[in-house]
Design an enzyme around this catalytic site. Sequence first.
Site, short mmCIF file in Angstrom:
data_model
loop_
_atom_site.label_atom_id
_atom_site.label_comp_id
_atom_site.label_asym_id
_atom_site.label_seq_id
_atom_site.Cartn_x
_atom_site.Cartn_y
_atom_site.Cartn_z
N LYS A 25 -17.44 -0.91 6.41
CA LYS A 25 -17.87 -1.89 5.40
C LYS A 25 -19.38 -1.91 5.20
O LYS A 25 -19.87 -2.04 4.07
CB LYS A 25 -17.37 -3.28 5.81
N GLU A 31 0.81 -1.22 0.00
CA GLU A 31 0.00 0.00 0.00
C GLU A 31 0.84 1.27 0.00
O GLU A 31 0.42 2.32 -0.48
CB GLU A 31 -0.96 0.02 1.19
N PHE A 61 -11.47 -7.27 14.23
CA PHE A 61 -10.44 -7.76 13.33
C PHE A 61 -10.07 -6.68 12.30
O PHE A 61 -10.94 -6.11 11.66
CB PHE A 61 -10.93 -9.03 12.61
N GLN A 62 -8.80 -6.40 12.21
CA GLN A 62 -8.26 -5.39 11.28
C GLN A 62 -8.86 -4.01 11.50
O GLN A 62 -9.07 -3.26 10.56
CB GLN A 62 -8.42 -5.84 9.83
#
Lengths: 575, 163
Positions: free
Chosen positions: A161, A49, A111-112
Site C-alpha cells: 500500500k 474476486e 491485518f489482511q
Amino acid sequence: MLSGGDMLIRALKDEGVEYLFGYPGGAALHIYDAIFRQSDVKHILVRHEQAATHAADAYSRATGKVGSVLVTSGPGATNAITGIATAYMDSIPMVVISGQVMSHLIGEDAFQETDMVGISRPIVKHSFMVKHASEIPDIVKKAYYIASTGRPGPVVIDVPKDITSPLYTFPYEYPEKVKMRSYNPATRGHSGQIKKAVQLLLGAKRPMIYSGGGVVQGNASHLLKDLVDLLNYPVTNTLMGLGAYPGTGKNFLGMLGMHGTYEANTAMHHSDVILAVGARFDDRVTNAVSKFCPNAKIIHIDIDPASISKTVVADVPIVGAVDSVLSEMLSLIKESDEKPDAQALAAWWEQINDWRERHGIYTQNRFDTTGDKIKPQEVIQAIWEVTKGDAYVTSDVGQHQMFAAQYYRFDKPRRWINSGGLGTMGFGLPAAMGVQVAYRDATVVCVTGEGSIQMCIQELSCCTQYHLPVKIICLNNQALGMVRQWQDMQYSGRYAESLYEDSLPDFIKLAEAYGHVGIRVTKREELKQKLEECFALKDRVVFMDIMVDQSEHVYPMQVAQQSMRDMILSKTERT
Amino acid sequence: MRRIISVLLENAPGALSRVVGLFSQRGYNIESLTVAPTEDETLSRLTLTTVGDDHKIEQITKHLNKLIDVVKLVDLTEGSHIERELMLIKVKASGAQRAEVKRCVDIFRGQIVDVTSTLYTIQITGASDKLDAFLQAVGDAAIIEVVRTGVCGISRGEKVLSL
Ligand SMILES: Cc1cc2nc3c(=O)[nH]c(=O)nc-3n(C[C@H](O)[C@H](O)[C@H](O)COP(=O)(O)OP(=O)(O)OC[C@H]3O[C@@H](n4cnc5c(N)ncnc54)[C@H](O)[C@@H]3O)c2cc1C
Ligand SMILES: Cc1ncc(C[n+]2csc(CCOP(=O)(O)OP(=O)(O)O)c2C)c(N)n1
Ligand SMILES: [Mg+2]
C-alpha cells in the site's frame, strides 16, 4: 510526476488496457482512488474476486487481449486464486494486480496480510513484488509482455500500500520495449525439423491432425484450415481447440478424448502419422499412454519445449509458434513435388466415413427422444439452431459442458469458452460477463448446470449493474450430473452427495429478484419457442431453467486405462 | 542417474523459492542445493544435484529453463567436470582413537581445524563419494556432528557457463 497509484493506472492505460475486473479493499484503496480520477481504464465491479479472474480470463479468450484484474490483499487475493489457477492450466494471458499490506508490515501477520507471491507461485507464469514506486512502469510492461508471449499465462503484481501512496510522486515514463536477458520465447521453428515433418506428413497413409488450444491462442485457425483443406486430411480438436477448424467442416471428426467422438478416437488409434499442433497430450485425451496410437509417428508443434515429449514421446518435435510453423509447412507443401497418396487417402476416408455412419454423433441422434423428458443434448442442438451457430458460448463444468462441446458446432475460434485444464465449476457466468463486456452486441450464452451456477450466482447482480445481457441456459438435471454418472458407472449407483434433496432454489424467482427474466421449460414441445423468446430479449439477462433427464449420461466415454479406441458408446454398447 | 545441474539465476527476490518450489510442485527430488552470488552481483549461481532417468532430467531442465529468473543452465554431468563439496565434521578423539583419526584425516587430505581434549573438528573437501568414504572410514560410533555444503561444480576445459 505521479504517485505510485496513479502510475499504475496510467501504465495500464499506456499498455492499452480497457477494462479492469476487480473488487476494492484497504490495501488497494489508493489504486481505486486513482481509478476514480480518470476515465480511460474502466472498472467492472464483480461480486466475488473469483468472478473477476474468470471474467478477465474469458475477456482474454474471446478477444486475444490480456485480461486484467485488481484485488485487495488477504482475502481479496486468496479469492482470486481459483481463477488464476484456471487461467494457468489453460495458458490464458492475464495480469492480476493485488494490493498488499504496507512494506514495513510484511511478515508481521499484519491485518489482511497473505503472502500472495508465495501462494500463487505454482499457478503463475511469473510474479512481481513492487519494492519502489519508480519500478511500476517497468514491471507493468514486463508483466503484460510475459503474460502474452511464448506460452501465455497469468502474471501477478503484488503492490504494498505504501508504494501507491498519493503523498509521494515520481517521474513517469512508460517503456516502449522490454528486454529481458532471461526470457526469450521461441517464435520460429527449426527449419530442418519442419522439413522432416512435411515429408512425414506427405508420406502418410492414415494421417490425423490433432489440434488444440494453442491454435486458438496462437491465432492460427486460418492456417490450420488451409493445411487441412490443402491436404484433405481428417482433423480433430481437443476441448480447448474447438472452433480452430470449423465444427461443420467436412474434414472435422469432432472432439477427441474421454468424451470425444467414436470416429475421432478410432481414427487416432489407427492412424500412422499424427500432426499434433498446439495440443499437449492431456490425460483426458490420450487415455493410457502406453496404449496410445500404437502405429503412429508423431509430429508435435508446441511453443513450450516442456509440453513436448512430456507424456507421449514425439518423433518430430518442433518448438515454435503455431502460426509461423504452419505457414512454413504450408509453403513447403505447396512447393513440394510430392503429393499425398491419393489412393491411400481415399481408402482412409472411406474407413472414417464408415465409422461416422456406425456410431458418429453427427450422422444421427444417439440419444433417445422417445420419452417425455427433455434430453440435454437436444437443448444444445436447439440453442445452436436458434443462435445460428454464431453465439459466444461459455460453459461451467459437468455433463452440460460435454454436451455443449459435442453438440454446439463451433465454426469460429474464440467462440467456445470453458475451463478445460482445471475444470472449474463457477466459471461460466463470470466468463459470459467478460465476453459481453468485450462485445456488447454479441449473443453470449452461458451453458450451465444447477450445481455450477450456484458457485458464482452472485454475479447476476454484476450483470444488472453493467447491463450485460447474457443468456444463462441451465440444464437442470437436479444433480451433480457428472458425479452421478461416475457413481452409476463405478459405484453401483450409490449417489454419495450428488443429489440435493429438494433444496434447489426457484431459479426463476431468483433471476427476477436480481431484475432479470426467468423462463422455465419442462416440456419438449415448448423448448424451441421458449429459446427463441429468450434470445429475442436482446437487452435482458435471461435465466432459462430447463428441466432435463437426470438419468442421461455423456457418451462416448473412453474406458479408463485402455487405448483411445476403447469406448463405452451408450448404456448398452461398447467397442 | 545422479545429475549435477548448474544454474545462473537472476539475483532477485523470490528467485530461489521458484526453483525450490518447482521441484516440490512437480515431484522431483533435490539431493543437495547450494547457491551464492557470483562475481556479477546481478546473478547467483545455483548448483543442485538430483536423480532421475533421462526423461525426468529432460523435464527438469526444460521446466527450470521456463522460469523467468533462470538465465542459463547446464547439466554438468553431461560432460567432464569438477565436482566439490566441503564437509565439517566433529569426531570423538580420545586415547588411542586420537592418532587413528589423525591418520585417517591425512589419508583423505583433510585438515583438523579445531581441537579439544576429546574431539577433533575436521574439514574435508572433495567429490561427494570421497566425503562418504571418509565418514565410513571414521565409523558411525565416532561421529558426533556432520555438516556438508552440498555439491558445487564447474566444467573442465574451455567450457564455461556465463552470459
Ligand atoms: C469434465 C471434463 C472433461 C474433459 N474431457 C475432455 C475430452 O474428452 N477431450 C479433450 O480434448 N479434453 C477434455 N477435457 C479438457 C482437458 O482436461 C484439457 O484441458 C484439454 O484436453 C487440453 O487441451 P489442449 O491439449 O488443446 O491443450 P491446452 O491446455 O489448450 O494447451 C495448449 C498447448 O498449446 C501450446 N501453445 C499455446 N500457444 C501456442 C502457440 N502460439 N504456438 C504453439 N503452441 C502454443 C501450449 O504450450 C500448450 O501446450 C475435459 C475437461 C473437463 C473439465
Ligand atoms: C469447484 C469444483 N468443485 C467440484 C468439481 C467436481 N465436479 C465436476 S462436475 C461436477 C458436477 C457439476 O454439476 P452441474 O453443474 O449440475 O452439472 P451437470 O454435470 O449436472 O451437468 C462436480 C461436482 C469441480 N469440477 N469444480
Ligand atoms: Mg446438474
